[in-house]
Design an enzyme around this catalytic site. Structure first.
Site, PDB file in Angstrom:
ATOM      1  CB  ILE A 496      -0.978   0.014   1.187  1.00 24.92           C
ATOM      2  CG1 ILE A 496      -0.246   0.015   2.524  1.00 24.92           C
ATOM      3  CG2 ILE A 496      -1.922  -1.172   1.107  1.00 24.92           C
ATOM      4  CD1 ILE A 496      -1.187   0.196   3.721  1.00 24.92           C
ATOM      5  N   GLY A 497       2.121   1.095  -0.278  1.00 24.61           N
ATOM      6  CA  GLY A 497       3.021   2.240  -0.350  1.00 24.61           C
ATOM      7  C   GLY A 497       4.001   2.289   0.801  1.00 24.61           C
ATOM      8  N   GLY A 499       6.305  -0.118   1.559  1.00 27.00           N
ATOM      9  CA  GLY A 499       7.573  -0.818   1.334  1.00 27.00           C
ATOM     10  C   GLY A 499       7.503  -2.314   1.554  1.00 27.00           C
ATOM     11  CE  LYS A 723       6.120  -6.623  19.802  1.00 24.09           C
ATOM     12  NZ  LYS A 723       6.019  -5.939  21.118  1.00 24.09           N
ATOM     13  N   GLY A 724       4.047  -4.367  14.007  1.00 28.61           N
ATOM     14  CA  GLY A 724       3.508  -3.353  13.106  1.00 28.61           C
ATOM     15  C   GLY A 724       3.991  -1.953  13.426  1.00 28.61           C
ATOM     16  N   GLY A 726       2.523   0.804  11.104  1.00 25.96           N
ATOM     17  CA  GLY A 726       1.693   1.732  10.330  1.00 25.96           C
ATOM     18  C   GLY A 726       0.929   2.702  11.198  1.00 25.96           C
ATOM     19  CD  GLU A 727      -2.903   1.318  11.825  1.00 29.59           C
ATOM     20  OE1 GLU A 727      -1.916   0.631  11.548  1.00 29.59           O
ATOM     21  OE2 GLU A 727      -3.850   1.452  11.056  1.00 29.59           O
TER      22      GLU A 727
END
Length: 769
Positions: A496-497, A499, A723-724, A726-727
């Site tokens: 989604i952009g 990487g 781990k994530g 994005g948020e």
């Protein structure tokens, strides 16, 4: 079968050994004691050149022979019953190839009402009675659509469609919708039951407190505004459907279309090679995907349907607004004793407005109660928007904590350290330390007791980021090694952009001893058969990279078996490094391509599936942000000078794109803090700023110095330790900026965005009406 292994976890410099249960098929874990060659380094995006040169093909770039162009007719009314639709004139217009109408009350019902469907709305049929004709519930809702040979003809043809509406009373304002007697969005009313949660006893907690602060904070409705709007190109070939889509989830998009058209998922292929952002608004097929496919089916020709910016801001989602009353109790030493949050907000006709995540997760507090209520209004529906509910909730919580700190005379950073919530592998204290040092926190002066009304004032503020670890199975990956030495890593997931493509190459390259650029990544296509979840909630890398690694390890093993006889060694005595396969003593080696040439088949491959997260492992991702601002007390202008953002994402995979992710979150948070707010006209029910001219987002003039700092934190729930990310970087930014402005002025900021008019009002300098 599960086995017990000992691994090293913990923040940098303080690892500890723990035992974990995991499947015996898992490779050696990349824990805190593992040194890696490629992973963790700054690696340029593999698709960077394609993007900057225009070679990358987005949905908008798709062109097919005989392609038609779609256009949607939208309701001008915020609430109305559709009496009739006459498309005869439009259908006869030269160049028009198909017209479809949506007057049936349950036309889109097959999409369901989940976030994953991209259409979490009810058309009036399911809730509280079943009208015989459809009701439109917000201005901009879809009524009909046209496919024509050019976009201009399609646009003109929508104006030839004659729709008779029976307008109904409507309400678009949050407070008006809560009043008794307000126009009802649904027959059941505008106020669903509140969600109430409590741990401990907040009343007892407040009785233990030496100081109690309370205040009401507000945040506005915000719009996603991804650079690429929603859109799809649909083509039918017999009973099989192919769609090029701007989507965050190719498999969810596929499944929605299969469900809507009642065909097997295997007969639907969804492709999303490149995506220009989504931020949570592009799950599932949604109306756009369905309408594109409907028009293509009826016209018997491929159809492209791309929304314009106004449509994007009317009917594809939003972040709900919020009114948050928060009460915080603390002892004289800063220990929190109780937090009570009561909030409500509207996402329009659907979508949750909850904001309690930070209150429940960020700090150690024994007594917490939250009460949250959605309010229905006649406006476009909500969709998940980067850390749903957390930026709003963090703004109120972090502001209240600073107010507590000011009241008891404690440094805000020390207050947060005092209420640090323990978690294995957590690196938040280290993030506080490095970020505070980088911003120069020692320069922060105590908040003035009375408002500062002269000159340009400078202030400092901070906030804490927290986000859950949600990634896991299912996710499937195949890694292939060809006899010509080519390596492919295949997963259907979308990039989604952020990487994803490069991260998959990095992990594959690490296992095979190659450079990331030597790995070809195939993604964004359901036809790969390699499933992955939608990209939302910071789950993408956490879900797919462990499967990438396992698949790469399987292919590596097969290559070593082929190479071993030639090197006179056993496969277990060989290693892959710097493009070569060598005996561990370094005595013999062969190039990667030469070894591949010895394969007894055209290629070897290995497929792997994501296993469950290791039991008891994998807590939240954390971060700390510090802001320095200047406020002009004469004009009310706020200028953010610098933001330091220290975050962890477990083991950092690509330091370059991770820092880019942090930068993006900070920019989006700053934009929300200072500029963004959807404006509704209460008289017409229309969005007044559904464009990027009137809906302000931060540009180069608003950009401060941003210092992203990645801190590796080893709380390992998968074989990669990722781990994530994005948020988390958007969560604390607005709160940190608001606290800095409050610190500068000596008066508490309680409303976003922090416009010059609001600053002057806080200082008692607002022009009199």
């Amino acid at each position: 079968m599960a086995v017990k292994r000992t691994i090293r976890i913990g923040p940098p410099g303080r690892p500890q050994e723990v035992e974990v249960q995991l499947p015996e098929t898992e490779p050696p874990i990349w824990d805190a004691g593992t040194s890696l060659g490629v992973v963790g380094r700054p690696v340029p995006r593999l698709d960077g050149e394609a993007k900057v040169t225009g070679r990358a093909r987005y949905t908008y770039d798709i062109s097919l022979p005989g392609l038609l162009h779609g256009r949607i007719l939208r309701s001008p009314h915020p609430h109305a019953r559709i009496v009739s639709i006459d498309v005869s004139k439009a259908a006869k217009a030269p160049g028009v190839k198909a017209v479809v109408t949506f007057e049936a009350p349950d036309f889109f019902a097959a999409l369901g009402e989940t976030d994953e469907s991209g259409k979490p709305v009810d058309s009036g049929a399911a809730k509280g009675g079943a009208p015989k004709t459809r009701q439109v519930l917000f201005a901009g809702e879809e009524v009909a659509a046209v496919a024509a040979t050019t976009p201009e003809i399609a646009e003109d043809a929508t104006r030839l469609i004659e729709v008779r509406y029976e307008p109904r009373p409507f309400v678009v304002h949050l407070e008006e919708a809560r009043k008794p007697g307000a126009p009802k969005v649904y027959p059941t009313g505008n106020l669903p039951p509140a969600a109430v949660r409590e741990k401990g006893n907040v009343e007892a907690g407040f009785r233990e407190a030496d100081v109690v602060v309370e205040g009401t904070y507000t945040t506005p409705v915000a719009l996603h505004n991804a650079l690429e709007t929603h859109g799809a190109v649909a083509r039918w070939e017999g009973g099989r459907l192919t769609v090029w889509a701007s989507t965050q989830g190719v498999f969810g998009f596929r499944d929605d279309l299969a469900k809507f058209f009642k065909i097997p998922p295997a007969d639907v292929r969804v492709i999303s090679e490149y995506l220009g952002g989504g931020f949570g608004a592009k799950f599932g097929a949604g109306v756009v995907g369905v309408v594109a496919a409907l028009l293509a089916k009826k016209a018997m020709a491929p159809v492209k349907l791309m929304l314009d910016r106004q449509e994007e801001n009317l009917a594809t989602g939003n972040r709900p607004d919020s009114v948050q009353w928060i009460k915080v109790g603390a002892r004289r030493d800063g220990t929190l004793t109780a937090i009570h949050l009561r909030s409500y907000g509207t996402g329009g006709i659907a979508g949750g407005a909850g904001v309690s995540g930070p209150v429940r997760m960020a700090y150690a507090c024994p007594n917490v109660k939250t009460e949250e209520q959605d309010v229905m209004t006649n406006a476009g529906f909500a969709m998940p928007f980067r850390a749903p509910g957390f930026p709003q909730g963090s703004f109120a919580l972090e502001s209240a904590l600073d107010e507590v700190a000011d009241r008891i005379g404690v440094d805000p950073l020390e207050l947060r350290r005092k209420n640090h919530r323990e978690q294995q592998g957590k690196a938040l204290l280290q993030e506080y330390e490095v970020a505070a040092r980088e911003i120069g926190w020692s320069r922060r002066a105590p908040t003035p007791a009375v408002p500062e009304k002269s000159g340009v004032r400078r202030g400092f503020g901070m906030g804490t980021a927290v986000w859950g670890m949600y990634g896991g199975p299912p996710a499937d990956v195949t890694v292939r090694i060809g006899s010509d030495g080519r390596v492919e890593c295949v997963c259907g997931t979308q990039d989604i952009g952020t990487g994803t493509r490069t991260a998959m190459a990095i992990v594959t390259a690490e296992v095979l001893g190659l450079k990331p650029a030597e790995v070809k990544v195939v993604l964004g296509d359901t036809a790969t058969g390699m499933y992955s979840p939608a990209s939302g909630g910071s789950v993408t890398l956490t879900s797919i990279l462990p499967a990438v690694r396992s698949a790469a390890e399987g292919a590596r093993e097969k290559l070593l078996q082929a190479a071993a006889p030639g090197l006179g060694a056993k496969p277990g005595d060989l290693e892959l490094k710097d493009g070569r396969i060598a005996t561990r003593d370094g005595g013999k080696s062969v190039g990667f391509a030469q070894a591949a040439a010895r394969l007894k088949s055209a290629l070897v491959s290995a497929q792997a599936s994501r296993v469950e997260n290791y039991p008891g492992m994998g807590g939240e991702s954390w971060g700390a942000q510090f802001a320095e601002v200047e406020v002009d007390t004469q004009t009310g202008q706020v200028r953010v000078l610098k933001i330091v953002a220290a975050h962890d994402a477990g083991r950092t995979i690509n330091r370059l794109t991770a820092e880019s992710q942090v930068n993006g979150g900070v920019i989006m948070g700053l934009s929300g803090a200072l500029l963004e707010a959807r404006v509704m006209d209460p008289n017409t029910g229309h969005v007044m700023n559904a464009n990027l001219g009137d809906y302000k987002i931060a540009g180069t003039r608003e950009m401060p110095e941003i210092v992203p700092i990645m801190v590796d934190a080893y709380d390992i729930a998968n074989n990669v330790g990722v781990k994530g990310l994005g948020e988390p970087p958007i969560v604390p930014t607005a709160g940190a900026i608001a606290n800095a402005v409050s610190n500068a002025l000596g008066v508490r900021v309680r409303d976003l965005p922090i416009t010059p008019a609001r600053v002057l009002t806080l200082l008692g300098r607002a022009p009199k009406a």
